[in-house]
Design an enzyme around this catalytic site. Structure first.
Site, PDB file in Angstrom:
ATOM      1  N   ASP A  12       0.827  -1.203   0.000  1.00 38.45           N
ATOM      2  CA  ASP A  12       0.000   0.000   0.000  1.00 38.45           C
ATOM      3  C   ASP A  12       0.868   1.263   0.000  1.00 38.45           C
ATOM      4  O   ASP A  12       1.866   1.340   0.716  1.00 38.45           O
ATOM      5  CB  ASP A  12      -0.848  -0.052   1.286  1.00 38.45           C
ATOM      6  CG  ASP A  12      -1.876   1.041   1.363  1.00 38.45           C
ATOM      7  OD1 ASP A  12      -2.797   1.032   0.551  1.00 38.45           O
ATOM      8  OD2 ASP A  12      -1.752   1.910   2.252  1.00 38.45           O
ATOM      9  N   GLU A  39       1.554  -0.129  -4.887  1.00 36.85           N
ATOM     10  CA  GLU A  39       0.504   0.841  -5.241  1.00 36.85           C
ATOM     11  C   GLU A  39       1.131   2.235  -5.270  1.00 36.85           C
ATOM     12  O   GLU A  39       1.510   2.765  -4.233  1.00 36.85           O
ATOM     13  CB  GLU A  39      -0.620   0.816  -4.210  1.00 36.85           C
ATOM     14  CG  GLU A  39      -1.753   1.763  -4.586  1.00 36.85           C
ATOM     15  CD  GLU A  39      -2.419   2.460  -3.409  1.00 36.85           C
ATOM     16  OE1 GLU A  39      -3.574   2.869  -3.556  1.00 36.85           O
ATOM     17  OE2 GLU A  39      -1.780   2.628  -2.341  1.00 36.85           O
TER      18      GLU A  39
HETATM   19  C1  GLC Z   1      -4.343   3.085  -0.222  1.00 30.96           C
HETATM   20  C2  GLC Z   1      -5.570   2.203  -0.112  1.00 30.96           C
HETATM   21  C3  GLC Z   1      -6.692   3.005   0.463  1.00 30.96           C
HETATM   22  C4  GLC Z   1      -6.293   3.503   1.825  1.00 30.96           C
HETATM   23  C5  GLC Z   1      -4.980   4.281   1.744  1.00 30.96           C
HETATM   24  C6  GLC Z   1      -4.421   4.543   3.105  1.00 30.96           C
HETATM   25  O1  GLC Z   1      -4.519   4.111  -1.138  1.00 30.96           O
HETATM   26  O2  GLC Z   1      -5.890   1.638  -1.355  1.00 30.96           O
HETATM   27  O3  GLC Z   1      -7.871   2.245   0.545  1.00 30.96           O
HETATM   28  O4  GLC Z   1      -7.296   4.315   2.350  1.00 30.96           O
HETATM   29  O5  GLC Z   1      -3.998   3.580   1.029  1.00 30.96           O
HETATM   30  O6  GLC Z   1      -3.932   3.366   3.674  1.00 30.96           O
END
Ligand code: GLC
Ligand code: CA
Length: 567
Positions: free
Chosen positions: A203, A245
């Protein structure tokens, strides 16, 4: 001899939220017992990798991305034993499992944070997080969750300092300048790898480290930590997928993909261009984006999502023209609201106005592109959403399994359900569910399954080279995927009108062309080869004399046969 590909090369990833998927103990919340019971469905569908959004103990103020214990299982979902049973069963069915891992922050209820705020200033315990006496520190770092926060700093009255939170105020950022933090997070990775997981969706990777005078994104220190992480994972001696991500332009996301860093990252730019192409009827920007995506380090790949559990990112005004974004928003059912933080907070089907043709077109491309196509649970049915629920919950409602009460998700009384099942007109679970769609040969579900079978049978679609073909029609995209043994041609029409297009197939002059799905013969390839594509139509063709093993592609659509698992 061709190099052996890692297991994740070309894999189709199915993203699911355990608490919204299937309730195994009747308390209204999905869990590992319920999910284990649905593995036969997932195998039937043909997805090979399961990505579970966070499964750890959490107060759930951000869908579990606010963790209080990195080595536990949230009690709603089960425990380490039920997780182990699930993982073993998934492996037994030929599937891999990757866990969502939040490296950047914890919940403010994590014992580390509670310890930090009571510990003396500048003590090792305090320094597990990022503190400041001045909330102007790192002021070039933008606020990410603009609908919820106006600053990246929050005053803590106990610590008498501000702490940094790039996301919500209850998600304090871990301090990666502290060696203890780095080592402890590597131990978390060891913990799950020792328990057999096959990889991680990492993440929010760009935000791990901070530096004054920068946007605090993708800093060299952040890459250095990710390289350490890769080394640690490699030390386990097996293929593990590290998928980052980074919601950023391709040039900024690409540096994470490196031989000594991450294996994969999501191509959110492609996602944005796919939606923009449908809205504008033009494929020029999409073509450029597909071309850009090919420039990737050997052994690395893009994950290709259409939708996920967050809002749909369309760039920060630089990527997609405002009028195209406006077209998407105006076309949405129930008006044009739904803007949250950085994008549109709706599921795939409503974003496409419930049009199954556009759904098939987008997946027809996704399943034929290099990389790892990602399918968000429920999108194989064209499941709807529930606008108006809190935060991103509209996109996170229970999976629709059967026409029975609660869509077969849970036997619990309605008030106990984690979120309400969809009953909106056109998307009602009594009509739109796995059981019904399985029985209808022409359903979206059976179509997805058939496409996934074709993808598995055609190595060119999983690992072949990619070449864009030039096409005079501004709304059509065409490309070929090739291995030494086979060439597959793909063409898609992003307009609401039929399209007759000429393609130059002189490189395959005189070779046979056959449509993949039904085996229908087309004219012999030549320099001015014509096809007709329906509105939002697309097709895959095999070029040449290719025998496809287990040729499910030449006969009838795959049917659910006796002995196959039911839902
Ligand atoms: C990422 C996740 C999201 C979350 C954020 C903070 O973007 O996909 O759902 O709120 O991280 O952890
Ligand atoms: Ca349950």
């Amino acid at each position: 001899m061709a190099a052996v590909q890692p297991w994740w090369s070309g894999t189709v990833i199915y993203q699911l939220i355990v608490r919204s998927y299937a309730d195994g103990n009747g308390d209204g919340i999905g869990d590992f017992k319920g999910l284990s019971g649905r593995l036969p469905y997932l195998r039937w569908l043909g997805v090979k990798t399961l990505w579970l959004t966070p499964v750890y103990p959490s107060p759930l103020r951000d869908g579990g991305y606010d963790i209080t214990d990195f080595t536990g299982i949230h009690p709603d979902l089960g425990d380490l034993a039920s997780f182990h049973r699930f993982l073993t069963a998934a492996h037994g069915q030929g599937m891999r499992v990757i866990l969502d891992l939040v490296l950047n922050h914890t919940s403010d209820l994590h014992p580390w944070f509670q310890r930090a705020r009571w510990a003396p200033k500048d003590s090792p315990e305090r320094n597990v997080y990022v503190w400041s006496d001045d909330p102007q520190r790192y002021s070039d770092a933008p606020v990410l969750f603009r609908h919820f926060e106006s600053s990246n700093w929050e005053w803590d009255p106990v610590a008498e300092q501000y702490y940094l939170h790039r996301f919500l105020r209850h998600q304090p950022d871990l301090n990666y300048a502290n060696p203890w933090v780095q080592e402890t997070m590597l131990e978390v990775v060891d913990f799950w790898l020792d328990r057999g997981v096959d990889g991680f969706r990492l993440d929010a990777v760009p935000f791990l480290c901070e530096e004054e005078g920068t946007r605090c994104e993708g800093l060299p220190e952040t890459h250095a930590f990710l390289k350490r992480l890769r080394q640690r994972v490699d030390d386990h001696g097996r293929d593990v997928l590290l998928l980052g991500e980074a919601i950023q332009p391709v040039q900024e996301a690409a540096p994470y993909l490196a031989k000594d860093e991450l294996h994969g990252a999501f191509n959110f730019v492609l996602t944005a261009h796919l939606f923009a192409a449908v809205a504008s009827g033009s494929t020029r920007a999409l073509g450029n984006c597909l071309q850009d995506a090919q420039d990737v380090v050997e052994g690395c790949g893009w994950a290709l999502p259409l939708r996920n559990h967050d809002e749909l990112w369309l760039g920060d005004g630089h990527l997609i023209p405002q009028e195209v974004i406006q077209t998407i928003r105006v076309g949405l059912p129930q008006g044009q609201g739904h803007w949250l933080n950085w994008g549109i907070n709706r599921r795939l089907a409503p974003l496409l106005n419930g049009d199954p043709r556009a759904n098939r077109l987008l997946h027809g491309l996704l399943y034929s592109l290099p990389g790892m196509p990602c399918l968000y649970y429920g999108d194989e049915l064209g499941m709807g959403d529930w606008p108006g629920l809190r935060d991103r919950d509209p996109n996170r409602t229970p999976m629709a399994w059967t026409p029975a009460r609660n869509g077969g998700f849970s036997a619990a009384p309605d008030p106990l359900l984690v979120l309400p099942p969809i009953t909106a007109p056109g998307y009602d679970y009594r009509v739109l569910n796995v059981e019904v769609q399985k029985q209808l040969p022409g359903s979206l579900l059976n179509w997805h399954r058939r496409m996934l079978i074709c993808r598995r049978l055609l190595p060119a679609l999983q690992s072949g080279s990619f070449r864009l073909l030039s096409c005079a029609h501004p709304g059509v995209i065409a490309y070929v995927r090739s291995t030494e043994a086979m060439t597959v041609l793909v063409a898609g029409n992003f307009t609401a009108a039929g399209a007759a297009v000429g393609l130059d197939l002189s490189d395959w002059q005189g070779q046979r062309t056959r449509e993949v799905m039904w085996g229908c013969e087309f004219p012999i390839a030549h320099d001015d080869w014509y096809v007709y594509l329906q509105p939002y139509g697309f097709n895959w063709w095999l070029i040449g004399e290719v025998e496809v093993e287990g040729s499910e592609t030449s006969s009838q659509p795959p049917k659910a046969t006796a002995g196959e698992p039911s839902v």
